[in-house]
Design a protein around this motif. Structure first.
Motif, PDB file in Angstrom:
ATOM      1  N   THR A  76      15.456  -2.839  14.068  1.00  0.00           N
ATOM      2  CA  THR A  76      16.034  -1.994  13.016  1.00  0.00           C
ATOM      3  C   THR A  76      17.156  -1.130  13.582  1.00  0.00           C
ATOM      4  O   THR A  76      18.193  -0.924  12.930  1.00  0.00           O
ATOM      5  CB  THR A  76      14.947  -1.104  12.394  1.00  0.00           C
ATOM      6  OG1 THR A  76      13.849  -1.917  11.966  1.00  0.00           O
ATOM      7  CG2 THR A  76      15.486  -0.350  11.188  1.00  0.00           C
ATOM      8  N   PHE A  94      11.462   4.708   8.153  1.00  0.00           N
ATOM      9  CA  PHE A  94      10.266   4.003   7.693  1.00  0.00           C
ATOM     10  C   PHE A  94       9.504   3.368   8.856  1.00  0.00           C
ATOM     11  O   PHE A  94       8.312   3.083   8.744  1.00  0.00           O
ATOM     12  CB  PHE A  94      10.616   2.940   6.642  1.00  0.00           C
ATOM     13  CG  PHE A  94      11.245   1.687   7.191  1.00  0.00           C
ATOM     14  CD1 PHE A  94      10.480   0.539   7.395  1.00  0.00           C
ATOM     15  CD2 PHE A  94      12.596   1.647   7.493  1.00  0.00           C
ATOM     16  CE1 PHE A  94      11.061  -0.610   7.898  1.00  0.00           C
ATOM     17  CE2 PHE A  94      13.190   0.503   7.979  1.00  0.00           C
ATOM     18  CZ  PHE A  94      12.424  -0.631   8.190  1.00  0.00           C
ATOM     19  N   GLU A 134       1.862   1.464   1.360  1.00  0.00           N
ATOM     20  CA  GLU A 134       3.301   1.727   1.198  1.00  0.00           C
ATOM     21  C   GLU A 134       4.097   0.962   2.257  1.00  0.00           C
ATOM     22  O   GLU A 134       5.133   0.368   1.958  1.00  0.00           O
ATOM     23  CB  GLU A 134       3.564   3.219   1.312  1.00  0.00           C
ATOM     24  CG  GLU A 134       5.030   3.596   1.148  1.00  0.00           C
ATOM     25  CD  GLU A 134       5.265   5.098   1.277  1.00  0.00           C
ATOM     26  OE1 GLU A 134       6.437   5.491   1.411  1.00  0.00           O
ATOM     27  OE2 GLU A 134       4.274   5.857   1.244  1.00  0.00           O
ATOM     28  N   ASN A 135       3.612   0.975   3.507  1.00  0.00           N
ATOM     29  CA  ASN A 135       4.284   0.220   4.571  1.00  0.00           C
ATOM     30  C   ASN A 135       4.274  -1.273   4.291  1.00  0.00           C
ATOM     31  O   ASN A 135       5.202  -1.997   4.665  1.00  0.00           O
ATOM     32  CB  ASN A 135       3.627   0.503   5.916  1.00  0.00           C
ATOM     33  CG  ASN A 135       4.274   1.663   6.645  1.00  0.00           C
ATOM     34  OD1 ASN A 135       4.687   2.640   6.021  1.00  0.00           O
ATOM     35  ND2 ASN A 135       4.373   1.576   7.957  1.00  0.00           N
ATOM     36  N   GLU A 173       4.783  -2.618   1.604  1.00  0.00           N
ATOM     37  CA  GLU A 173       5.923  -2.895   0.729  1.00  0.00           C
ATOM     38  C   GLU A 173       7.259  -2.652   1.437  1.00  0.00           C
ATOM     39  O   GLU A 173       8.208  -3.417   1.274  1.00  0.00           O
ATOM     40  CB  GLU A 173       5.840  -2.013  -0.524  1.00  0.00           C
ATOM     41  CG  GLU A 173       4.621  -2.276  -1.395  1.00  0.00           C
ATOM     42  CD  GLU A 173       4.563  -1.365  -2.599  1.00  0.00           C
ATOM     43  OE1 GLU A 173       5.517  -0.564  -2.774  1.00  0.00           O
ATOM     44  OE2 GLU A 173       3.586  -1.422  -3.367  1.00  0.00           O
ATOM     45  N   GLU A 174       7.339  -1.585   2.250  1.00  0.00           N
ATOM     46  CA  GLU A 174       8.600  -1.188   2.871  1.00  0.00           C
ATOM     47  C   GLU A 174       9.051  -2.159   3.957  1.00  0.00           C
ATOM     48  O   GLU A 174      10.247  -2.470   4.072  1.00  0.00           O
ATOM     49  CB  GLU A 174       8.468   0.212   3.475  1.00  0.00           C
ATOM     50  CG  GLU A 174       8.413   1.332   2.462  1.00  0.00           C
ATOM     51  CD  GLU A 174       9.772   1.623   1.851  1.00  0.00           C
ATOM     52  OE1 GLU A 174      10.787   1.196   2.431  1.00  0.00           O
ATOM     53  OE2 GLU A 174       9.823   2.265   0.788  1.00  0.00           O
ATOM     54  N   ILE A 175       8.129  -2.644   4.768  1.00  0.00           N
ATOM     55  CA  ILE A 175       8.523  -3.461   5.924  1.00  0.00           C
ATOM     56  C   ILE A 175       9.220  -4.754   5.500  1.00  0.00           C
ATOM     57  O   ILE A 175      10.335  -5.027   5.957  1.00  0.00           O
ATOM     58  CB  ILE A 175       7.314  -3.728   6.840  1.00  0.00           C
ATOM     59  CG1 ILE A 175       6.912  -2.422   7.536  1.00  0.00           C
ATOM     60  CG2 ILE A 175       7.624  -4.804   7.875  1.00  0.00           C
ATOM     61  CD1 ILE A 175       5.638  -2.507   8.347  1.00  0.00           C
ATOM     62  N   ALA A 220      10.709  -5.372   2.831  1.00  0.00           N
ATOM     63  CA  ALA A 220      11.917  -5.039   2.073  1.00  0.00           C
ATOM     64  C   ALA A 220      13.086  -4.692   2.987  1.00  0.00           C
ATOM     65  O   ALA A 220      14.246  -4.763   2.576  1.00  0.00           O
ATOM     66  CB  ALA A 220      11.635  -3.874   1.128  1.00  0.00           C
ATOM     67  N   ASN A 221      12.787  -4.327   4.246  1.00  0.00           N
ATOM     68  CA  ASN A 221      13.843  -3.897   5.157  1.00  0.00           C
ATOM     69  C   ASN A 221      14.023  -4.800   6.374  1.00  0.00           C
ATOM     70  O   ASN A 221      15.032  -4.678   7.077  1.00  0.00           O
ATOM     71  CB  ASN A 221      13.536  -2.477   5.655  1.00  0.00           C
ATOM     72  CG  ASN A 221      13.735  -1.422   4.590  1.00  0.00           C
ATOM     73  OD1 ASN A 221      14.834  -0.935   4.396  1.00  0.00           O
ATOM     74  ND2 ASN A 221      12.646  -1.080   3.888  1.00  0.00           N
ATOM     75  N   ASP A 261      18.119   5.726   8.219  1.00  0.00           N
ATOM     76  CA  ASP A 261      17.791   4.359   7.819  1.00  0.00           C
ATOM     77  C   ASP A 261      16.607   3.754   8.569  1.00  0.00           C
ATOM     78  O   ASP A 261      16.116   2.693   8.179  1.00  0.00           O
ATOM     79  CB  ASP A 261      19.016   3.448   8.023  1.00  0.00           C
ATOM     80  CG  ASP A 261      20.162   3.804   7.085  1.00  0.00           C
ATOM     81  OD1 ASP A 261      19.886   4.305   5.985  1.00  0.00           O
ATOM     82  OD2 ASP A 261      21.324   3.571   7.467  1.00  0.00           O
TER      83      ASP A 261
END
Length: 325
Positions: A172, A250, A310-311, A313-315, A317-318, A247
């Motif tokens: 990232t 997360f 939540e993670n 979903e976030e991981i 997505a990024n 950025d």
């Protein structure tokens, strides 16, 4: 964005007796727990997860007058130990830590169960990753590291195994912050990364702030990889202080929690949760937190699970998970 709350300073006071009363064992005799606890740690000794887990569960075992066996079961970027916990007998005697970025491995390896299948005991702190460097490199800050990569003076960065949270964070940083390292060198846990950086095996590494605090005299701690900065190193600049947007937050910060196998008896789980809360709010843990700089707080099990989801979903997505396999 993570919200690092300060340590909850209330003492256990009059609640200790009630919490330690426990519940009846499966045969109706004695109190739970009445025999040795088994705590599975999915990373190597000396890292942040290992340090926290041993300190907390030794206190809990002592409070219940039972023994505790710590097992570091490493491998598969933490999944070997997490699988051991999942597969264990749900008798209330096997448990272990999980960190919110570990969610990535469930998505990558697809073991047939998920982070929401465990019995959650509760969280115990919120942590951040920090960037560390070999002292002989002479780096003063993040800008020096970025320049060294750009000029070709260094090429490698160290972290935990491929596909692990620190590997995802390194990817990232490369994608979002344009920090162009060439080679990712994988090690088993923050403790091993620290040894490699201090021994000049790799010039720069990503470790937890907890592990870095215990090795501050061996390496240079340069930057907090979360915009909130570091509780352990309050004067340490966050990466956003160098002009970057937030950025990578997360992945740069995470929640630490304890889990047990699926289907642990509700009464036993309540005892474990209450025992965790009592220890985290005790004078002994407050003193340990102040002495070591390792912040602690009790996080209810439902909140810990919510962060994991939540993670989840976030991981994806990024991050392109295919690049991490």
């Amino acid at each position: 964005m993570l919200n690092r709350r300060s340590y909850l300073g209330a003492t256990a006071g009059g609640i200790g007796t009630a919490l330690l009363a426990g519940c009846l064992g499966e045969d109706g005799d004695g109190e739970y727990p009445d025999s040795q606890l088994r705590v599975v740690i999915s990373w190597g000794q000396g890292g942040g997860t290992d340090l926290y887990t041993r300190e907390i569960w030794q206190h809990i075992a002592d409070n219940h007058d039972v023994g505790v066996q710590f097992e570091n079961i490493e491998g598969a970027a933490g999944m070997q130990g997490l699988t051991d916990i999942y597969s264990a007998d749900p008798d209330g005697y096997t448990l272990g830590p999980i960190n919110s970025p570990d969610v990535a491995q469930f998505l990558i390896q697809e073991p047939g169960f998920g982070v929401d299948d465990y019995s959650y005991i509760g969280g115990y702190t919120r942590d951040v990753w920090v960037l560390v460097a070999n002292q002989d490199e002479g780096f003063d800050d993040l800008e020096d590291v970025v320049d060294a990569y750009d000029d070709g003076d260094i090429e490698a960065i160290g972290g935990q195994p491929t596909g692990s949270p620190s590997h995802i964070l390194a990817e990232t940083m490369q994608n979002e912050l344009d920090i162009q390292w060439d080679n990712y060198i994988a090690y088993d846990g923050s403790g091993a990364v620290i040894e490699a950086v201090a021994g000049d095996e790799v010039p720069v590494g990503i470790v937890t702030e907890t592990a870095a605090e215990d090795a501050e005299d061996q390496l240079d701690v340069l930057t907090a990889l979360h915009s909130d900065g570091s509780v352990v190193f309050p004067d340490l600049p966050a990466y956003t202080e160098y002009g970057y947007d937030d950025d990578i937050d997360f992945m740069g910060g995470f929640l630490r929690a304890f889990i047990a196998p699926p289907d642990v008896d509700d009464d036993q789980l309540e005892v474990l949760t209450d025992s965790l809360e009592e220890v985290l709010e005790s004078d002994e843990m407050e003193e340990w937190a102040e002495e070591t700089g390792n912040d602690v707080e009790f996080i209810p099990p439902e909140e810990a699970l919510s962060v994991m989801e939540e993670n989840q979903e976030e991981i994806p997505a990024n991050i392109d998970l295919d690049d991490l396999e």
